[in-house]
Design an enzyme around this catalytic site. Structure first.
Site, mmCIF file in Angstrom:
data_model
loop_
_atom_site.group_PDB
_atom_site.id
_atom_site.type_symbol
_atom_site.label_atom_id
_atom_site.label_comp_id
_atom_site.label_asym_id
_atom_site.label_seq_id
_atom_site.Cartn_x
_atom_site.Cartn_y
_atom_site.Cartn_z
ATOM 1 N N ASP A 187 -0.715 16.327 -1.380
ATOM 2 C CA ASP A 187 -0.976 15.452 -2.529
ATOM 3 C C ASP A 187 0.082 15.711 -3.601
ATOM 4 O OD1 ASP A 187 -3.770 13.858 -3.627
ATOM 5 O OD2 ASP A 187 -2.281 14.447 -5.120
ATOM 6 N N CYS B 145 0.854 -1.198 0.000
ATOM 7 C CA CYS B 145 0.000 0.000 0.000
ATOM 8 C C CYS B 145 0.886 1.243 0.000
ATOM 9 C CB CYS B 145 -0.912 -0.015 1.221
ATOM 10 S SG CYS B 145 -1.791 1.527 1.483
ATOM 11 N N ASN C 72 -13.306 9.774 -1.784
ATOM 12 C CA ASN C 72 -13.727 8.914 -2.884
ATOM 13 C C ASN C 72 -13.787 7.487 -2.357
ATOM 14 O OD1 ASN C 72 -13.675 11.085 -4.743
ATOM 15 N ND2 ASN C 72 -11.475 10.836 -5.028
ATOM 16 N N HIS D 289 -9.432 14.009 1.141
ATOM 17 C CA HIS D 289 -8.819 15.108 0.380
ATOM 18 C C HIS D 289 -9.267 16.421 1.026
ATOM 19 C CE1 HIS D 289 -7.704 12.769 -3.330
ATOM 20 N NE2 HIS D 289 -8.677 11.987 -2.907
ATOM 21 N N HIS E 238 -6.370 2.941 0.543
ATOM 22 C CA HIS E 238 -6.127 3.256 1.961
ATOM 23 C C HIS E 238 -6.949 4.515 2.213
ATOM 24 C CE1 HIS E 238 -3.096 3.525 5.506
ATOM 25 N NE2 HIS E 238 -3.959 4.524 5.658
ATOM 26 N N HIS F 219 -8.582 7.853 2.706
ATOM 27 C CA HIS F 219 -7.969 9.186 2.743
ATOM 28 C C HIS F 219 -9.003 10.260 2.504
ATOM 29 C CE1 HIS F 219 -7.657 7.515 -1.330
ATOM 30 N NE2 HIS F 219 -7.803 8.745 -1.784
ATOM 31 N N HIS G 159 -4.242 0.860 8.503
ATOM 32 C CA HIS G 159 -4.700 0.594 7.137
ATOM 33 C C HIS G 159 -6.178 0.211 7.140
ATOM 34 C CE1 HIS G 159 -4.407 -0.543 2.874
ATOM 35 N NE2 HIS G 159 -5.328 -1.429 3.217
ATOM 36 N N CYS H 93 0.641 3.306 3.208
ATOM 37 C CA CYS H 93 1.334 2.652 4.329
ATOM 38 C C CYS H 93 2.840 2.867 4.197
ATOM 39 C CB CYS H 93 0.993 1.161 4.392
ATOM 40 S SG CYS H 93 -0.633 0.818 5.128
HETATM 41 P P1 5GP Z 1 -8.075 8.886 -4.838
HETATM 42 O O1 5GP Z 1 -8.200 9.033 -6.315
HETATM 43 O O2 5GP Z 1 -7.749 7.472 -4.425
HETATM 44 O O3 5GP Z 1 -9.212 9.478 -4.060
HETATM 45 O O4 5GP Z 1 -6.842 9.805 -4.424
HETATM 46 C C1 5GP Z 1 -5.527 9.362 -4.369
HETATM 47 C C2 5GP Z 1 -4.653 10.591 -4.293
HETATM 48 O O5 5GP Z 1 -3.369 10.183 -3.867
HETATM 49 C C3 5GP Z 1 -4.481 11.301 -5.640
HETATM 50 O O6 5GP Z 1 -4.916 12.655 -5.507
HETATM 51 C C4 5GP Z 1 -2.983 11.192 -5.923
HETATM 52 O O7 5GP Z 1 -2.453 12.348 -6.510
HETATM 53 C C5 5GP Z 1 -2.395 10.945 -4.532
HETATM 54 N N1 5GP Z 1 -1.184 10.156 -4.520
HETATM 55 C C6 5GP Z 1 -0.988 8.947 -5.121
HETATM 56 N N2 5GP Z 1 0.246 8.483 -4.882
HETATM 57 C C7 5GP Z 1 0.861 9.420 -4.101
HETATM 58 C C8 5GP Z 1 2.168 9.517 -3.517
HETATM 59 O O8 5GP Z 1 3.030 8.646 -3.658
HETATM 60 N N3 5GP Z 1 2.417 10.623 -2.770
HETATM 61 C C9 5GP Z 1 1.492 11.612 -2.571
HETATM 62 N N4 5GP Z 1 1.855 12.660 -1.816
HETATM 63 N N5 5GP Z 1 0.255 11.551 -3.107
HETATM 64 C C10 5GP Z 1 -0.056 10.473 -3.853
HETATM 65 ZN ZN ZN Z 2 -2.331 1.313 3.690
#
Ligand code: 5GP
Ligand code: ZN
Length: 115
Positions: free
Chosen positions: A30, A4, A87, A102, A98, A100, A46, A7
């Site tokens: 992000d 992950c 989301n 925003h 995982h 999160h 997690h 993680c």
């Molecule tokens: P989701 O689309 O799952 O709601 O959002 C995932 C978010 O994680 C995206 O906005 C993406 O830019 C961010 N993200 C993905 N991988 C990484 C990473 O390695 N580091 C950081 N800081 N953000 C990440």
């Molecule tokens: Zn995780």
């Protein structure tokens, strides 16, 4: 979880730009910001998505919102306003498995889906 990405960020295996950290919660910027301020707030535990939150994790979700409140005040965008998005699943557009939150701020956010 082994593979992950969040993680790995928690463990420090992948670098991140941290905004807040305590025993249970981490907030970091992000990597692909969708607004001038785009912070991800996550539980260190997690939990794969909102739909997987268990009864005994509800307090933790409350703490995440409290942390969002604190970050908004500390970073100075509490008065101007902000948006929180979670989301969930395929139709919700969740890409990282995982949980999160925003946190978006720093401009008048467009494309309201509700309201
Ligand atoms: P989701 O689309 O799952 O709601 O959002 C995932 C978010 O994680 C995206 O906005 C993406 O830019 C961010 N993200 C993905 N991988 C990484 C990473 O390695 N580091 C950081 N800081 N953000 C990440
Ligand atoms: Zn995780």
């Amino acid at each position: 979880m082994e593979d992950c990405v969040f993680c790995k960020i928690i463990k420090g295996e992948i670098p991140s730009n941290k905004v807040y950290e305590d025993e249970e919660i981490l907030a970091f910027k992000d990597i692909e910001p969708a607004a001038p301020i785009h912070i991800l707030v996550i539980p260190k535990k997690h939990i794969s998505s909102l739909i997987e939150v268990k009864e005994n994790e509800i307090e933790l979700i409350g703490k995440i919102y409290k942390t969002i409140n604190k970050i908004a005040k500390e970073q100075g965008f509490a008065e101007k306003g902000f948006r929180v998005i979670v989301n969930c699943g395929e139709d919700g557009g969740q890409e990282v498995g995982h949980l999160h939150f925003h946190l978006l701020a720093g401009k008048k956010l467009g494309e309201k889906i509700i309201g």
